[in-house]
Each structure stands twice: as C-alpha cells, then as structure tokens.
Write a protein that holds these residues in place. Structure first.
Motif, PDB file in Angstrom:
ATOM      1  N   ARG A   2       0.644  -1.254   0.043  1.00 57.12           N
ATOM      2  CA  ARG A   2       0.096  -0.027  -0.070  1.00 57.12           C
ATOM      3  C   ARG A   2       0.814   1.313   0.180  1.00 57.12           C
ATOM      4  O   ARG A   2       1.858   1.280   0.897  1.00 57.12           O
ATOM      5  N   VAL A   3       0.465   2.379  -1.000  1.00 57.44           N
ATOM      6  CA  VAL A   3       1.107   3.280  -1.087  1.00 57.44           C
ATOM      7  C   VAL A   3       0.454   4.484  -1.056  1.00 57.44           C
ATOM      8  O   VAL A   3      -0.660   4.420  -1.479  1.00 57.44           O
ATOM      9  N   SER A   4       1.015   5.634  -1.003  1.00 55.02           N
ATOM     10  CA  SER A   4       0.122   7.010  -1.186  1.00 55.02           C
ATOM     11  C   SER A   4       0.860   7.976  -1.754  1.00 55.02           C
ATOM     12  O   SER A   4       0.467   9.145  -2.263  1.00 55.02           O
ATOM     13  N   GLU A   5       2.306   7.735  -2.305  1.00 54.33           N
ATOM     14  CA  GLU A   5       3.060   8.618  -2.941  1.00 54.33           C
ATOM     15  C   GLU A   5       3.823   8.214  -4.132  1.00 54.33           C
ATOM     16  O   GLU A   5       3.969   7.076  -4.082  1.00 54.33           O
ATOM     17  N   ARG A   6       3.969   9.274  -5.127  1.00 55.96           N
ATOM     18  CA  ARG A   6       4.614   8.664  -6.531  1.00 55.96           C
ATOM     19  C   ARG A   6       5.883   7.658  -6.294  1.00 55.96           C
ATOM     20  O   ARG A   6       5.859   6.688  -6.764  1.00 55.96           O
ATOM     21  N   CYS A  21      -4.574  11.387  -5.604  1.00 59.84           N
ATOM     22  CA  CYS A  21      -3.792  10.552  -6.666  1.00 59.84           C
ATOM     23  C   CYS A  21      -2.329  10.460  -6.034  1.00 59.84           C
ATOM     24  O   CYS A  21      -1.820  11.336  -5.831  1.00 59.84           O
ATOM     25  N   ALA A  22      -1.827   9.140  -5.937  1.00 60.53           N
ATOM     26  CA  ALA A  22      -0.402   9.051  -5.512  1.00 60.53           C
ATOM     27  C   ALA A  22       0.575   9.453  -6.568  1.00 60.53           C
ATOM     28  O   ALA A  22       1.602   9.812  -6.326  1.00 60.53           O
ATOM     29  N   ILE A  23       0.248   9.754  -7.827  1.00 58.06           N
ATOM     30  CA  ILE A  23       0.898  10.033  -8.928  1.00 58.06           C
ATOM     31  C   ILE A  23       0.924  11.239  -9.300  1.00 58.06           C
ATOM     32  O   ILE A  23       2.038  12.071  -9.022  1.00 58.06           O
TER      33      ILE A  23
END
Length: 481
Positions: A409-413, A464-466
């Motif tokens: 699980r990630v939240s940043e680009r 958006c993580a991207i």
C-alpha cells in the motif's frame, strides 16, 4: 550413458540470478515447447500440449454448464470487415498479419489473419439474430489467433497462440453486464480451483480496455518476480459492434432494437503464468488437475525379480481409479529419473523396490514439499487422490501467501515506483486520468493493472498517489509481461 546425462536436468539458471533465463530454461528442459522456423512462433510439444488439453477440458465443461455452445469461424477476415469499427481496427493495426496473394494472384481484397474474431462473428450475428426469441446467443470458439508481436516469449507472448474466445449477444445492457461479470467469475474459479493461482479481479482503465469495448474486466496474477500477468479478460462490448454491423432484433413490443454484446477469453498464456507462479529452482511444479502425469512410478532395483511386475500392476490400478499415472522403466538410474520428473513438475512420485514389496507399502514423494511418506499398497488409489488434493491446496496456499507479501500500500509517487521496482504490486489511490497513467508508464514503465471491485470506498477523500489530484479509485499498479 546414464552418468553422462545426469547433469542435464540440473541445467536451470537460478531464479534470483536471471528470472527470464530461468523461465526459458524450464520451458525448454521440461519439453513444453521448442522454437520453430517461424519468428515468434513456438511448437508446443506433447507434454506442454497435454497441459493445454486439460485446461480446455476444465474450462469447456464450465462454459457448457453456463449455457454456452462451441462453434468455429474462419481464420481469415476481409479487410472491409475489420475496418468497420474504427476503434477496434486502430487497436489491432500494429499487430495484424495480412494475406495479399492467393497462389500467384493478388487478392481483390486483402485478408487479415484473425487477431480476434469480433468482426467476423458480428457479421454472422447480423444474419442469425432476428427476434428476441433468438437471445441470448451464447457461443464460444477454441482456435488460434495471430498477432505480429515484436518481442516474444514462449507461452506469454507469441505471434501465434491458442485460445478460446466467447462471444455473446443479449437483449439488454443489464444482461450483457451480468454475462461479462459471470464469465470473469468462471475464470477466477478456474484460477483458484484448477491452476491453484490466486488472482486479483477488477476493471481495466479506459486506456487499457479492449479496443471497441465499453468496459474491460480482468484477472491479474503476480509472478515470482513481482511482475503482473493478465491471465484473462471479459469485455462488455455495449452496442458498439451491434450498431456497426447492424445486429438488431424484433422485441416483444414490436420495435427493432440493437443488441448488446460481450466477449471474453483466455489463452496458452495460462501455462506461462502457471510456470512463473509455481515453479522453483528445480523446475516446474504443476498443479495436480493440470498435470498430464499426476503420479510417476519409479521402480527401484528393477532388475530384481517381481519389481517391474509390481510397478506395472500398481500403475494399472491407479489409472483404473482415474489417476493419470505412468511408470518409468527406462534404463537410467533412479536418481536421474527423480531429477527429471521433479524438473517436469509431476506432483507425486511413487517409488517401489524389493523392500517396499516385502512390507506391502509404497514410498511417496511430493513435488510441492519434497516430503517422503509411505502408505499401504492396499487402497493406495484413495490415498493418492487425497494427497493430490492436498498438494493442490498447499500450492494455492503458498501462492496466496507470496501474493499477499508482494502487495504494498502506497500513497506517494516515489513510494509507488520504489515498491514496483522492488518486485511488488503497488496499491494506491488514483485519479483515473489517462494523462497521469501515460506519464507513469513513460517515466517508469509501470502500468495500471485493475481497479478492484472491493474496497473502493478507501479512495474517498484521498489524492492521487501519482499527480496529487482528487482520487477516484483504488488501483493496482505494476510492471507486466
């Protein structure tokens, strides 16, 4: 001679040294395929084709149980048919193989060697569908297709491959959507209960959906190296093709209406996925339901009186009980045979020697755990069946545990890119913007895999993580085959 050949079954590149080379070594050493004289095309050898036959058998039974019937359509498609649906032809144009000559004569109209069959099948549905009484029309086709791939790899991506393609026609969008998701569910059941592969299911992005479809749904599996493999897709085609090909029916209310359609398919790519999910440093590990040989019987000291007769008798009893069993009576050492059958992924090995005969037992060795046990010869078939079931369950459990460990699980680009580059799927909130998706692919060769059906409420209030815009969907990202 036996000594000279001892090493060939060990000639497999270690996974962690070069996973791609490991894969190629395994498919060649296990005699699943060989390279042909045609660039990008493979020869599927009997052992590999035996796996495909079992895939066909299992899936075909599921298709027929859901009301589908098999048909066959031509492999040649007139250029005019392919060009009828602009989005469809644009999506396949780079991969299309053309036939422009028949003998020494130029064809009046070039023919396409089918990359998929929507257009040729739709031209027939326009003839066959007349009334609401004709619907639903539920057909499936087992065939080959040709896509002129630039980079190929056995089973995973070849210029010609084998597959099935379902094509259905319905009276309403609701029925078409129900069919689309039902067949995705059939694939998922097959993945878990036959391939012993856990999969992630969900919707593809607009950019990644099938050319000409209203929506594409997919099942994605995580390979040993953390890359994604799209194992199967199911498409709601809406009315796009129906309007282009004029597939209409007279409804109960007396009005003419355009039909709604679906298509769905899996291919020999499933074999590649099975290899890359279950294989290990010793080679293949084939789930019992897809193993051409479920149990190999190896005589020990077969020159001793009665050993070969005992092995032959036990092989016949297991076969009579519905187990795919074979005996290996070749003039090679037992150790050489053990290595070869382990490399070929046979789920269960049975050893029978003079001592086993004296004690009335069989020595069993599992391919999944290498555990060695003995069972009585009396009633052996039931014990073998139970062990094969346990092997399937254990292989599914092992694959599931590995998959769970490879989802981050990630939240940043940068977190997302790092997670994928370390051999994982990244699960992150996404804005669903095509520009955002294309930029990530251009910068890091990472693509969206699917937006899962469950857990979408997590995206609410996130960015958006991207790109940092408001998130619209939780999405799996990965590099893929």
């Amino acid at each position: 001679m036996a000594k000279k050949n001892e090493g060939f079954v060990k000639n497999i590149t270690p996974m962690d040294e070069d996973f791609s080379r490991w894969y190629t070594d395994v498919v060649l050493q296990a005699e699943l395929m060989d390279y042909s004289e045609v660039r990008g095309c493979m020869v599927i050898r009997p052992y590999g084709y035996g796996i495909w036959e079992l895939i066909q058998k299992e899936l075909d039974a599921r298709f027929k149980a859901t009301g589908h019937k098999n048909a066959y359509f031509p492999m040649f498609i007139p250029e005019s048919l392919l060009k009828k649906e602009a989005e469809h032809v644009e999506g396949f144009a780079p991969e299309v193989a053309w036939v422009t000559k028949g003998g020494h004569e130029e064809l009046a109209e070039p023919l396409v060697v089918r990359p998929t069959s929507e257009t040729i099948i739709c031209s027939m549905y326009a003839k066959w569908v007349q009334s609401y009484r004709d619907l639903p029309m539920l057909l499936n086709q087992w065939c080959n297709v040709v896509r002129w791939e630039k980079a190929t790899r056995p089973f995973l991506r070849t210029s010609e491959f084998l597959w099935q393609e379902g094509h259905t026609v319905h009276a309403t969008n609701e029925e078409a959507q129900e069919e689309t998701l039902k067949m995705l569910g059939v694939y998922k059941d097959f993945a878990f209960n036959v391939l012993a592969i856990p999969v992630l299911t969900g919707r593809k992005s607009e950019k990644e959906k099938f050319a000409g479809a209203e929506a594409t749904y997919t099942m994605e599996a995580i390979m040993h190296d953390g890359k994604a493999l799209q194992m199967g897709t199911s498409h709601n085609l809406g009315q796009h093709f129906a309007k282009v090909f004029d597939i209409q029916y007279l409804d109960k209310d007396g009005t003419q209406k355009h039909a709604w359609q679906t298509s769905w398919g899996v291919s020999t790519r499933l074999i590649g996925g099975m290899i890359m999910v279950h294989g290990d440093e010793r080679g293949l590990r084939i789930p019992p339901k897809l193993a051409p040989i479920q149990t190999i019987l190896v005589p020990i000291a077969f020159h001793k009186p009665g050993v070969l007769d005992c092995v032959k008798d036990m092989t016949e009893k297991l076969c009579a009980a519905g187990i795919r069993a074979e005996m290996d009576d070749r003039d090679q050492s037992p150790g050489w045979k053990f290595n070869e059958w382990e490399m070929k992924g046979v789920p269960l090995r049975i050893e029978i020697g003079p001592r086993d005969m004296e004690n009335g037992v069989l020595t069993l060795v599992r391919r999944d755990t290498h555990e060695k046990t003995t069972i009585p010869m009396e009633g052996a078939a039931d014990a073998v069946k139970a062990m094969l079931d346990d092997i399937h369950a254990n292989m599914l459990k092992q694959a599931g545990e590995r998959m769970a460990s490879q989802i981050k699980r990630v939240s940043e680009r940068q977190e997302l890119i790092d997670a994928v580059n370390e051999g994982n799927f990244a699960y992150a909130p996404w804005c669903c913007g095509t520009d955002c998706e294309e930029q990530l692919k251009a910068d890091a060769a990472i693509t969206t895999r699917c937006m899962p059906f469950e857990g979408q409420e997590e995206a609410e209030g996130k960015v958006c993580a991207i790109c940092g815009r408001p998130a619209k969907a939780m999405t799996y990202f990965a590099k893929s085959y």
